[in-house]
Every structure is written in structure tokens, then in C-alpha cells.
Design a protein around this motif. Structure first.
Motif, PDB file in Angstrom:
ATOM      1  N   VAL A  26       2.466  -7.327  -9.408  1.00  0.00           N
ATOM      2  CA  VAL A  26       1.882  -6.969  -8.114  1.00  0.00           C
ATOM      3  C   VAL A  26       2.685  -7.614  -6.989  1.00  0.00           C
ATOM      4  O   VAL A  26       2.992  -6.984  -5.971  1.00  0.00           O
ATOM      5  CB  VAL A  26       0.402  -7.401  -8.041  1.00  0.00           C
ATOM      6  N   PHE A  27       3.046  -8.875  -7.186  1.00  0.00           N
ATOM      7  CA  PHE A  27       3.818  -9.590  -6.167  1.00  0.00           C
ATOM      8  C   PHE A  27       5.178  -8.934  -5.956  1.00  0.00           C
ATOM      9  O   PHE A  27       5.578  -8.650  -4.817  1.00  0.00           O
ATOM     10  CB  PHE A  27       4.002 -11.055  -6.573  1.00  0.00           C
ATOM     11  N   PHE A  28       5.923  -8.678  -7.032  1.00  0.00           N
ATOM     12  CA  PHE A  28       7.277  -8.155  -6.894  1.00  0.00           C
ATOM     13  C   PHE A  28       7.292  -6.742  -6.314  1.00  0.00           C
ATOM     14  O   PHE A  28       8.094  -6.437  -5.425  1.00  0.00           O
ATOM     15  CB  PHE A  28       7.992  -8.174  -8.250  1.00  0.00           C
ATOM     16  N   ILE A  29       6.411  -5.870  -6.807  1.00  0.00           N
ATOM     17  CA  ILE A  29       6.383  -4.496  -6.296  1.00  0.00           C
ATOM     18  C   ILE A  29       5.950  -4.479  -4.836  1.00  0.00           C
ATOM     19  O   ILE A  29       6.517  -3.761  -4.008  1.00  0.00           O
ATOM     20  CB  ILE A  29       5.468  -3.609  -7.163  1.00  0.00           C
ATOM     21  N   LEU A  33       8.249  -3.194  -1.415  1.00  0.00           N
ATOM     22  CA  LEU A  33       7.778  -2.247  -0.401  1.00  0.00           C
ATOM     23  C   LEU A  33       7.700  -2.896   0.981  1.00  0.00           C
ATOM     24  O   LEU A  33       8.090  -2.293   1.986  1.00  0.00           O
ATOM     25  CB  LEU A  33       6.406  -1.697  -0.803  1.00  0.00           C
ATOM     26  N   ILE A  34       7.218  -4.130   1.038  1.00  0.00           N
ATOM     27  CA  ILE A  34       7.029  -4.796   2.332  1.00  0.00           C
ATOM     28  C   ILE A  34       8.353  -5.136   2.995  1.00  0.00           C
ATOM     29  O   ILE A  34       8.455  -5.148   4.232  1.00  0.00           O
ATOM     30  CB  ILE A  34       6.158  -6.060   2.147  1.00  0.00           C
ATOM     31  N   THR A  35       9.391  -5.397   2.206  1.00  0.00           N
ATOM     32  CA  THR A  35      10.695  -5.757   2.783  1.00  0.00           C
ATOM     33  C   THR A  35      11.533  -4.538   3.180  1.00  0.00           C
ATOM     34  O   THR A  35      12.651  -4.710   3.681  1.00  0.00           O
ATOM     35  CB  THR A  35      11.511  -6.623   1.802  1.00  0.00           C
ATOM     36  N   LEU A  36      11.025  -3.351   3.008  1.00  0.00           N
ATOM     37  CA  LEU A  36      11.792  -2.159   3.367  1.00  0.00           C
ATOM     38  C   LEU A  36      12.187  -2.108   4.849  1.00  0.00           C
ATOM     39  O   LEU A  36      13.291  -1.659   5.170  1.00  0.00           O
ATOM     40  CB  LEU A  36      11.013  -0.890   2.989  1.00  0.00           C
ATOM     41  N   PRO A  37      11.328  -2.541   5.791  1.00  0.00           N
ATOM     42  CA  PRO A  37      11.765  -2.507   7.201  1.00  0.00           C
ATOM     43  C   PRO A  37      12.807  -3.568   7.540  1.00  0.00           C
ATOM     44  O   PRO A  37      13.402  -3.517   8.617  1.00  0.00           O
ATOM     45  CB  PRO A  37      10.453  -2.781   7.979  1.00  0.00           C
ATOM     46  N   LEU A  49      15.156  -8.822  -8.396  1.00  0.00           N
ATOM     47  CA  LEU A  49      14.228  -9.758  -9.054  1.00  0.00           C
ATOM     48  C   LEU A  49      13.125  -9.008  -9.796  1.00  0.00           C
ATOM     49  O   LEU A  49      12.728  -9.393 -10.900  1.00  0.00           O
ATOM     50  CB  LEU A  49      13.626 -10.701  -8.017  1.00  0.00           C
ATOM     51  N   PHE A  50      12.637  -7.931  -9.198  1.00  0.00           N
ATOM     52  CA  PHE A  50      11.600  -7.117  -9.851  1.00  0.00           C
ATOM     53  C   PHE A  50      12.115  -6.518 -11.162  1.00  0.00           C
ATOM     54  O   PHE A  50      11.439  -6.572 -12.198  1.00  0.00           O
ATOM     55  CB  PHE A  50      11.142  -6.005  -8.904  1.00  0.00           C
ATOM     56  N   THR A 416      11.319   6.211  -4.642  1.00  0.00           N
ATOM     57  CA  THR A 416      11.286   5.946  -6.084  1.00  0.00           C
ATOM     58  C   THR A 416      10.170   4.973  -6.449  1.00  0.00           C
ATOM     59  O   THR A 416       9.481   5.161  -7.462  1.00  0.00           O
ATOM     60  CB  THR A 416      12.641   5.387  -6.566  1.00  0.00           C
ATOM     61  N   MET A 417       9.966   3.929  -5.647  1.00  0.00           N
ATOM     62  CA  MET A 417       8.900   2.971  -5.941  1.00  0.00           C
ATOM     63  C   MET A 417       7.537   3.643  -5.918  1.00  0.00           C
ATOM     64  O   MET A 417       6.728   3.462  -6.842  1.00  0.00           O
ATOM     65  CB  MET A 417       8.930   1.820  -4.934  1.00  0.00           C
ATOM     66  N   LEU A 418       7.264   4.429  -4.880  1.00  0.00           N
ATOM     67  CA  LEU A 418       5.952   5.076  -4.787  1.00  0.00           C
ATOM     68  C   LEU A 418       5.819   6.221  -5.791  1.00  0.00           C
ATOM     69  O   LEU A 418       4.731   6.447  -6.344  1.00  0.00           O
ATOM     70  CB  LEU A 418       5.716   5.581  -3.363  1.00  0.00           C
ATOM     71  N   TYR A 419       6.902   6.932  -6.037  1.00  0.00           N
ATOM     72  CA  TYR A 419       6.876   7.993  -7.057  1.00  0.00           C
ATOM     73  C   TYR A 419       6.499   7.401  -8.412  1.00  0.00           C
ATOM     74  O   TYR A 419       5.641   7.940  -9.135  1.00  0.00           O
ATOM     75  CB  TYR A 419       8.243   8.669  -7.138  1.00  0.00           C
ATOM     76  N   CYS A 420       7.111   6.279  -8.774  1.00  0.00           N
ATOM     77  CA  CYS A 420       6.813   5.641 -10.058  1.00  0.00           C
ATOM     78  C   CYS A 420       5.423   5.021 -10.065  1.00  0.00           C
ATOM     79  O   CYS A 420       4.725   5.057 -11.081  1.00  0.00           O
ATOM     80  CB  CYS A 420       7.858   4.569 -10.369  1.00  0.00           C
ATOM     81  N   LEU A 421       5.005   4.484  -8.933  1.00  0.00           N
ATOM     82  CA  LEU A 421       3.675   3.880  -8.848  1.00  0.00           C
ATOM     83  C   LEU A 421       2.582   4.916  -9.054  1.00  0.00           C
ATOM     84  O   LEU A 421       1.582   4.660  -9.718  1.00  0.00           O
ATOM     85  CB  LEU A 421       3.499   3.197  -7.493  1.00  0.00           C
ATOM     86  N   PHE A 422       2.780   6.104  -8.509  1.00  0.00           N
ATOM     87  CA  PHE A 422       1.767   7.157  -8.631  1.00  0.00           C
ATOM     88  C   PHE A 422       1.873   7.922  -9.950  1.00  0.00           C
ATOM     89  O   PHE A 422       0.857   8.365 -10.503  1.00  0.00           O
ATOM     90  CB  PHE A 422       1.883   8.144  -7.468  1.00  0.00           C
ATOM     91  N   ASN A 423       3.091   8.095 -10.457  1.00  0.00           N
ATOM     92  CA  ASN A 423       3.287   8.948 -11.632  1.00  0.00           C
ATOM     93  C   ASN A 423       3.510   8.184 -12.929  1.00  0.00           C
ATOM     94  O   ASN A 423       3.485   8.788 -13.996  1.00  0.00           O
ATOM     95  CB  ASN A 423       4.495   9.864 -11.409  1.00  0.00           C
TER      96      ASN A 423
END
Length: 452
Positions: A26-29, A33-37, A49-50, A416-423
């Protein structure tokens, strides 16, 4: 051999204070996402690291292959294959490093699908709150610039987002959290505040495509997905749409919409503002010609159709990220303004359309593979009836019409992160079914007999 690997890798994780489980994932994912901006370096470090954590914490019983997650990996494989015919091998090699998330993110999810399912809600909550914090930082930075310069433009569009992350990409990052705040159960004051804050920021960023999609999806949610009485639903829908229209009319969005869809050519301060029709038909432009967003995208589609008829690229394309070379040549042919030294001249821009970009770089097979990924994502979203997933799927399909979103590192990591998270989540009850299966298999054995 597998047991030895699990023992050594788990021992290494424990030595640095980590152990396989839901919380570290949970922390790494969330961190990715949070560091994208932020700058690419920060996001790349967290992403590495993830992936490393996922590989080191892998156990044989937790590895579950998913057809949905294989699709992005196939796309990356096709990108690698394009090295065989690329007209610009150096550019293709550089692009492969940016696109590596297509390979390594699904791979990391394969090893942790059970844990990630348990942590999905926490990941989306962390991401949403992180984007609110990012929005506060963006506004604070704009306020400081306004105090120093007195220029109100710092609160709008690319000036608000800065060139490090343009307005369209930042709008996309804010949109998924927007839908999380909209759909979260047992809303508190801060949930409503988060939605209103991000909604306002998206309008300030003035990305037409994102605004239209977000407004329509929110309106659909208010009409069909809320549990309010029918009259209350209609009232909320009317109030929301009225607010959106007012914000659009009196803000930069209204000005940009009028400018985008003008059908009459005009000249202002010696600059020729081109219409869509002129962008499609003019054979030789001048360096005083100005393309607005719509006109420029039409021009790009036009030169793609010309390339398609002039060169045999239907099956192969030019190679990953190799088409800009041909775009530049077309720019010279049509006399559009070249690179002015800042990298923002019309002649050096990509197609600003992911579908066209994919076809030009990877040919029809790469194009069809992209459609398959987007179609499968949308189908899965409707099948699971997950509204945030549905919103994400629709947003991506629309956004790729106006941006080469997946040919940029920030865009490909986000998708890719959200695609994998949802699918990539295991079906509900998977652990229970596996336990029952193992129990049944065990009960069929003779007492005291150990299987070989």
C-alpha cells in the motif's frame, strides 16, 4: 530452489525492516502515484523500490498470472520488436526506458495480487489525499508568483501547472481522486471539500477534454448512481451542471472554447489565426500562422494520412518514438514554423493523439493492441460495476484522442499503475475457494500418507 529463493529474499527484507504483506505494498503503490506530479527522478526511484520489493517478497503461492496484465507486457514486447525496423534506433532505445513501466509494473502485480486486493481502497484514499496536497502546493506557488508579478495568468492552464507537468497531465492526475471523493461512502465534510477543491482546480487548469469528461461522468453519477430520492437527484444534477456551465463561461475555459471552434480566419497583431479547415487544406503555411489546439491536431492527423499514403508503414510503422523525424520533414514541406530553440515549435511536436502516434510508430498491429487494452479495460470496468474504474476507462479513451499520453513517462506510469490496480485484483472469495480446494484434496488422501 524456490524455497531457497524465498528464504534468502525474505531474510533480506527483514534485515532492512520490511516483511511481505499488505502494508508495504500500500505504501509503495501509493507513493508511486503521489510522486507523479514531482520530478521524474523521485517517481522513478519509488517505482524501482516498488518493483524490487515485489520481487524480493514474492512467494510461489502468491504468484497469479492474469491475462489482463499480460496485455501491457505484450505492448512493450512489440515496442522492443520495433527496434528491428526503426528509422531512428537511438530514439527508440531512449523511449524503451520510459515505457518500461508497461513491463515491470504488471510483473510486480503478478507477485502480489492477493495483498493488493486487500489494500486497494487504502491506495485510492492515499492517492486522493495526496493530490489534494499537491493541489494546495500548486495554488500556493501560483499565489506567490502573482504577488511577485501581478499577473493573473499564473492561476490558469499551463502557467498554473508549469512546464514540468503541463495542465492536461495534471488534470488527469486530479480526475481519479475527484471521482474517489465523489463515490466514497459515508462522506464527511472533508470529502465534500476535497471534491469541490479538485473540481475547481480542474477548471482552472482549463483542459477542455478533461473538463468535459469529468463533468459528464459526474452528472451521470448524480443521476444514476446515488441513493437519493428522484427529486433530490434531479436537483443536485441541475445545480452541478449549472455550476459547471458558469465556471466554464466566466473562466478561461469559455475563452478557449470560443477560440478553438472559430470557423472564420482572422489576423491579430500580424498573426494569422488558422481555422480547422485551413489547417487541413493549406499547402504552404507561413511562420506567422497560429494553430490553436484543434487546428494543430487536425494538421497532425492530415500529415499522418499523407505519410500513410506515401510510405509503406501500415504493418510496421516507423518504430517506437521514431515518427517525430517524419513529422519534422513534413513540417519543412508545409513550411510550418520550426523549432524556435525552446522545443515548442510546431515542426517538432508529436501527433498529440495516442491512436495516431501508436499507428505511426508501431503500425496497425500496435494500434490494434492499444485498442484491445483500452477495450478490455472498459469491459472489465462495466463488468465489475466499479464506478471509479468506469470513470478511469472513459477518461483514458477520451484523453488519448488529444494527447500522446502513453508516450510520456508520467503518462505511462499513471495509466499502467491504475490499469493494474483495477484489472489485476484477484476475484472475491479467491482465498476461500483455494482453501476449500486444498482441504478437499487433503481429505481424499489416506490418513498418515504424505504426498510425494
Amino acid at each position: 530452489m524456490g524455497t531457497i529463493y524465498n528464504f534468502s529474499s525474505n531474510a533480506l527484507l527483514k534485515r532492512i525492516g520490511l516483511s511481505p504483506g499488505k502494508k508495504p505494498l500500500v505504501f509503495f503503490i501509493s507513493a508511486v502515484l503521489i510522486t507523479l506530479p514531482l520530478g521524474y527522478a523521485y517517481n522513478s526511484i519509488v517505482l524501482i523500490l516498488f518493483v524490487l520489493y515485489s520481487l524480493l517478497s514474492a512467494k510461489k503461492g502468491n504468484v497469479h498470472i492474469s491475462k489482463m496484465l499480460l496485455l501491457p507486457m505484450f505492448l512493450y514486447g512489440f515496442m522492443v520488436l520495433s527496434l528491428l525496423w526503426s528509422i531512428d534506433i537511438e530514439s527508440t532505445l531512449k523511449a524503451l526506458s520510459k515505457e518500461a513501466a508497461l513491463l515491470f509494473v504488471p510483473l510486480a502485480f503478478f507477485f502480489n495480487r492477493r495483498f493488493i486486493r486487500m489494500g486497494r481502497c487504502a491506495i485510492l484514499k492515499n492517492f486522493s489525499r495526496g493530490m489534494v496536497l499537491a493541489g494546495i502546493v500548486v495554488l500556493a506557488r501560483a499565489l506567490i508568483r502573482y504577488i511577485l508579478t501581478g499577473n493573473t495568468d499564473v492561476f490558469f492552464y499551463h502557467e498554473l501547472a508549469t512546464r514540468d507537468i503541463n495542465a492536461i497531465y495534471l488534470s488527469a492526475l486530479f480526475s481519479v481522486p475527484l471521482f474517489w471523493f465523489l463515490t466514497v461512502k459515508s462522506k464527511s465534510f472533508w470529502n465534500y471539500a476535497g471534491f469541490i477543491f479538485l473540481f475547481g482546480l480542474i477548471f482552472l487548469l482549463a483542459s477542455k477534454t478533461v473538463i468535459i469528461v469529468d463533468v459528464l461522468i459526474t452528472g451521470i453519477y448524480l443521476l444514476f448512481y446515488t441513493r437519493m430520492q428522484k427529486r433530490a437527484k434531479i436537483t443536485m444534477f441541475v445545480l452541478f451542471m449549472a455550476s459547471a456551465i458558469i465556471l466554464g463561461y466566466y473562466g478561461k475555459v469559455g475563452e478557449r472554447l470560443v477560440a478553438e471552434f472559430t470557423t472564420k480566419s482572422k489576423t491579430e497583431n500580424g498573426v494569422n489565426i488558422l481555422t480547422v479547415k485551413e489547417a487541413w487544406e493549406t499547402q504552404r503555411f507561413t511562420h506567422n500562422d497560429y494553430f490553436n489546439g484543434s487546428a494543430f491536431r487536425i494538421y497532425q492527423i492530415r500529415i499522418f494520412t499523407e505519410l500513410l499514403t506515401e510510405e509503406p508503414i501500415v504493418f510496421t510503422g516507423y518504430g517506437l518514438n521514431a515518427s517525430p523525424k517524419k513529422v519534422y520533414e513534413k513540417g519543412i514541406e508545409h513550411n510550418v514554423s520550426p523549432d524556435d530553440g525552446t522545443g515548442y515549435g510546431y515542426g517538432v511536436q508529436n501527433f498529440h493523439n495516442q491512436y495516431v502516434e501508436t499507428f505511426a510508430d508501431l503500425g496497425i498491429f500496435g494500434f490494434l493492441l492499444l485498442l484491445l487494452i483500452l477495450g478490455a479495460n472498459l469491459k472489465k470496468a462495466f463488468k465489475t460495476k466499479d464506478f471509479i474504474h468506469i470513470a478511469f476507462a472513459i477518461l483514458m479513451i477520451a484523453l488519448l484522442l488529444t494527447e500522446s499520453f502513453l508516450w510520456r513517462q508520467r503518462g505511462i506510469v499513471f495509466f499502467t499503475m491504475l490499469y493494474c490496480l483495477f484489472n489485476g485484483l484477484l476475484p472475491k472469495g479467491f482465498d476461500k475457494e483455494r482453501h476449500e480446494k486444498n482441504t478437499n484434496n487433503g481429505s481424499s488422501r489416506l490418513p498418515g500418507v504424505t504426498p510425494l
